[in-house]
Design an enzyme around this catalytic site. Structure first.
Site, short mmCIF file in Angstrom:
data_model
loop_
_atom_site.label_atom_id
_atom_site.label_comp_id
_atom_site.label_asym_id
_atom_site.label_seq_id
_atom_site.Cartn_x
_atom_site.Cartn_y
_atom_site.Cartn_z
N ASP A 109 28.65 -22.78 23.60
CA ASP A 109 27.70 -22.44 22.55
C ASP A 109 26.32 -22.15 23.13
OD1 ASP A 109 26.99 -25.04 23.21
OD2 ASP A 109 27.26 -25.86 21.20
N SER A 110 26.20 -22.24 24.45
CA SER A 110 25.00 -21.74 25.15
C SER A 110 24.79 -20.26 24.88
CB SER A 110 25.11 -21.99 26.65
OG SER A 110 26.34 -21.54 27.16
N LYS A 118 35.93 -28.33 23.27
CA LYS A 118 34.93 -29.27 23.77
C LYS A 118 34.02 -29.71 22.63
CE LYS A 118 31.35 -28.01 26.47
NZ LYS A 118 30.17 -28.58 25.72
N ASP A 134 33.82 -24.20 22.96
CA ASP A 134 32.91 -25.18 22.37
C ASP A 134 33.07 -25.25 20.86
OD1 ASP A 134 31.37 -26.72 24.09
OD2 ASP A 134 29.87 -25.16 24.39
N GLU A 178 30.68 -32.64 21.70
CA GLU A 178 29.60 -33.39 22.32
C GLU A 178 29.46 -34.80 21.74
OE1 GLU A 178 26.67 -29.57 23.29
OE2 GLU A 178 25.91 -31.28 22.18
N GLU A 217 26.42 -34.01 31.81
CA GLU A 217 25.25 -33.16 31.97
C GLU A 217 23.97 -33.97 32.12
OE1 GLU A 217 23.01 -29.30 29.94
OE2 GLU A 217 24.84 -30.09 29.05
#
Length: 274
Positions: free
Chosen positions: A53-54, A121, A92, A123, A190
């Site tokens: 999602d970057s 993925k 993501d 978070e 991260e």
């Protein structure tokens, strides 16, 4: 005069990634958001592609990942899947697509996997362990994400190193254990002290930890493609290396990244932070 094309590599599977981890071979991951770059990354021998999602920042021009929608992620995952031939694809789950309840997380995961992702993925730790368990029980491979979690950047107060004090490090280790027990096969770590990341990997030997700004003690590394190709305008995180500095093509730069991760010369153990 004839030339023989290099044989196509076999598709990278979860089983193959686990074999690499067990044998001590570092796992390489890069982001990609479209078919052209996915093919380039795949041809260069990267083990796994993260449709991150970057893309909210690299492609859409936002200042964070928060505005990215599930529809955006499905679209870009489809693009990547068309360009990729062998790499393991991680998609993501964007902000707001899995926080409501486990059923929402499953629907969002199904959408990404039907678009071509092999793994999803999500978070955060704590409450996410229950969601991870729910997904993995239903055949969805999950990559967790701890440390700096960009979807929570406003709650975290910015892009800051996580787990610097003992309380923070203890929480990260606890969350990692809970996620591993819930069935997470992979875990992005991260922006945390290298010793904390090393401890997470040591405590959870069956999980493939993928570091970004977390030192050398992880099972592999990931970078944003635009960062390592020096395409990003503005300040880069300190842990990023410009793999285009030696010249040559983008594919050659990606191959240098793969080689550096595999031989342990990247990352620099001392460089963290933004």
């Amino acid at each position: 005069m004839s030339s023989t094309a290099a044989p196509a590599r076999k598709p990278v599977t979860l089983h193959r990634l686990r074999e690499m981890h067990a044998q001590g071979e570092k796992i390489t991951m890069l982001t990609a958001y479209d078919a052209t770059f996915a093919r380039l990354v795949d041809d260069a021998g990267v083990d796994s592609i993260l449709v991150g999602d970057s893309l909210g920042m690299t492609v859409q021009g936002h200042t964070s990942t928060v505005p990215v929608s599930l529809d955006d992620m499905v679209y870009h995952t489809r693009c990547v899947a068309r360009g990729n031939r062998a790499a393991w694809v991680v998609g993501d789950l964007p902000f707001g697509s899995y926080q409501e309840n486990r059923e929402q997380a499953l629907r969002s995961s199904v959408a990404l996997m039907q678009a071509g992702a092999h793994m999803v993925k999500l978070e955060g730790g704590g409450w996410t362990a229950e969601t991870v368990h729910f997904l993995t029980e239903r055949g969805v491979p999950v990559c967790a994400h701890l440390g700096l979690t960009p979807q929570s950047v406003h709650a975290l107060g910015g892009y800051r190193i996580q787990g610097r004090d003992e309380a923070g490090a203890t929480t990260l280790r606890r969350h990692a254990r809970e996620l591993a027990d819930a069935g997470a096969a992979m875990m992005v770590l991260e922006l945390m002290p290298s010793q904390v990341a090393r401890d997470v990997q040591t405590d959870n030997p069956g999980v493939m930890t993928i570091g970004i700004g977390a030192g050398q003690g992880t099972a592999g590394q990931v970078l944003v493609l635009h960062d390592m190709l020096n395409l990003t305008r503005g300040k880069l995180p300190r842990f990023v290396r410009d793999f285009t500095a030696e010249g040559g093509s983008a594919e050659e730069a990606i191959r240098r990244y793969v080689a550096a991760v595999k031989n342990g010369s990247f990352p620099d153990e001392t460089l963290h932070g933004y």
